[in-house]
Design a protein around this motif. Structure first.
Motif, PDB file in Angstrom:
ATOM      1  N   ARG A  31       0.730  -1.194  -0.017  1.00  0.00           N
ATOM      2  CA  ARG A  31      -0.055  -0.002  -0.096  1.00  0.00           C
ATOM      3  C   ARG A  31       0.986   1.363   0.022  1.00  0.00           C
ATOM      4  N   MET A  32       2.048   1.127   0.649  1.00  0.00           N
ATOM      5  CA  MET A  32       2.894   2.386   0.741  1.00  0.00           C
ATOM      6  C   MET A  32       3.572   2.862  -0.489  1.00  0.00           C
ATOM      7  N   LEU A  33       3.873   1.112  -1.286  1.00  0.00           N
ATOM      8  CA  LEU A  33       4.641   1.534  -2.329  1.00  0.00           C
ATOM      9  C   LEU A  33       3.702   1.953  -3.637  1.00  0.00           C
ATOM     10  N   LYS A  34       2.554   1.302  -3.658  1.00  0.00           N
ATOM     11  CA  LYS A  34       1.608   1.384  -4.748  1.00  0.00           C
ATOM     12  C   LYS A  34       0.820   2.799  -4.695  1.00  0.00           C
ATOM     13  N   VAL A  35       0.557   3.273  -3.489  1.00  0.00           N
ATOM     14  CA  VAL A  35      -0.148   4.466  -3.305  1.00  0.00           C
ATOM     15  C   VAL A  35       0.660   5.808  -2.751  1.00  0.00           C
ATOM     16  N   ASP A  36       1.246   5.807  -1.784  1.00  0.00           N
ATOM     17  CA  ASP A  36       1.756   6.880  -1.241  1.00  0.00           C
ATOM     18  C   ASP A  36       3.099   7.100  -1.855  1.00  0.00           C
TER      19      ASP A  36
END
Length: 374
Positions: free
Chosen positions: A352-357
């Motif tokens: 989630r951190m890589l793909k969104v943030d």
């Protein structure tokens, strides 16, 4: 009045001389230079990592030739050891599935598992069968070699019999040679492009559009962590994804039984090293995704901390979960599956951190699709 003009002239002189040398960029501005980032990643990590893999691959190829020439216990053991070392080294370059690697679809030919036993048997029978079509993916590469040198019998005696007394022994030996040759050809194409004009192309395409180097690289990296580390190595075998049914037979390195966790660790640590810009030879941190995000001032929206700090912290949590697993992930799924699911869960947080943030901070559009609900 004369003193006033003298002072004015002095100030003008100082102003002109101080402006004659253009000041260098501030560290933050320099960190935003994508050409610097791309050049460092290519020259310090990607190319030397391929060189390191090639050294291990060449040794495996050499040992395979010795085995096919004389399939005895010693040759099998040496071939098996070289295969294992090359497989681990492969995990450190598999994440570079953009540019030449994506063009050659090398991952699909090198590491689609589980291997297709029926497909391998058919190819052994028919030496003219194609190894270039998608249906052939699970019949070649490291998983196929795993089956051929570790899974053709219950023990080494039984395996060696397949290559000595079996009626199709010669065909099986020939298939090993064919698989190695196919891998060597694909690897050569990828490496020659990286060491040729593509490196300049990679460094020069500094935009953020879909076809830029940064966009292609980031999309490839996020996809790799999401689908090939989190899902492939943990989510699918443990049943944490989709149907929830454990599938231990879908672990990596199924037949050797004692290195699936080692491969996963190698893949994860390689990913973390690349994110942090660590030189493949010296291990020293240099320009890379971390330094670029820091230069952009990317923050964790939840905590306000630097985004790279949060991502690295989550990487550490996932690595800790991975590190306590036993070497045989097939048995872990069967006897300690919650630990496999826990590893998947922590990796999902990193996704989630890589793909969104991360992509949001970098103004990168995710161009691939994944249907598991992320």
């Amino acid at each position: 009045m004369k003193k006033y003009f003298a002072l004015l002239l002095t100030l003008l002189f100082l102003g002109c001389s101080s402006g004659s040398d253009k000041p260098g960029p501030e560290p933050a501005d320099e960190g935003k230079d994508r050409s610097v980032m791309l050049k460092a990643l290519a020259e310090n990590i990607i190319v030397p990592s391929y060189d390191q893999f090639k050294t291990k691959f060449d040794l495996m190829a050499e040992k395979s030739k010795a085995f096919t020439a004389k399939p005895d216990a010693q040759a099998l053991g040496e071939f098996r050891n070289a295969w294992a070392e090359a497989y681990i080294a492969w995990e450190r370059v598999e994440l570079f599935d953009f540019g030449p690697a994506e063009k050659q679809t090398i991952r699909n030919f090198f590491n689609i598992y589980p291997a297709s036993e029926a497909g391998i048997a058919a190819n052994i029978t028919d030496p003219t069968s194609s190894l270039e079509v998608p249906a052939s993916y699970p019949t070649q590469g490291f998983p196929a070699l795993d089956y051929l040198i570790n899974g053709l019998g219950a023990n080494d005696t039984a395996i060696l019999a397949q290559y000595s007394t079996d009626k199709d022994a010669a065909k099986k030996l020939a298939y090993i040679t064919r698989v190695i040759a196919r891998m060597e050809s694909l690897l050569g194409k990828v490496m020659s492009e990286w060491k040729g004009e593509y490196l300049n192309t990679f460094v020069s395409k500094t935009g953020l559009d879909i076809g830029s180097s940064t966009s292609l690289m980031v999309n490839g990296l996020v996809l790799h962590y999401e689908r090939y580390i989190r899902s492939g190595k943990f989510g699918i075998p443990s049943g944490a994804m989709a149907n929830g049914i454990p599938a231990p037979e879908k672990v990596e390195a199924l037949y050797i039984k004692n290195m699936s966790q080692i491969l996963a660790q190698a893949a994860h640590s390689a990913y973390v090293d690349f994110f942090n810009g660590r030189h493949a030879v010296t291990g020293e941190a240099g320009p890379g995704i971390k330094s670029y995000l820091n230069a952009l001032g990317a923050k964790d929206s939840g905590t306000g901390k630097p985004l790279t700090e949060s991502i690295n912290a989550q990487f550490q949590v996932a690595a800790a979960k991975l590190g306590v697993l036993k070497p045989n992930l097939y048995e872990e799924v069967k006897t300690n599956n919650q630990a496999m699911k826990d590893t998947y869960t922590e990796m999902q947080k990193a996704v989630r951190m890589l793909k969104v943030d991360m992509t949001s901070a970098m103004s990168i559009t995710i161009t691939y699709t994944d249907n598991d609900g992320d």
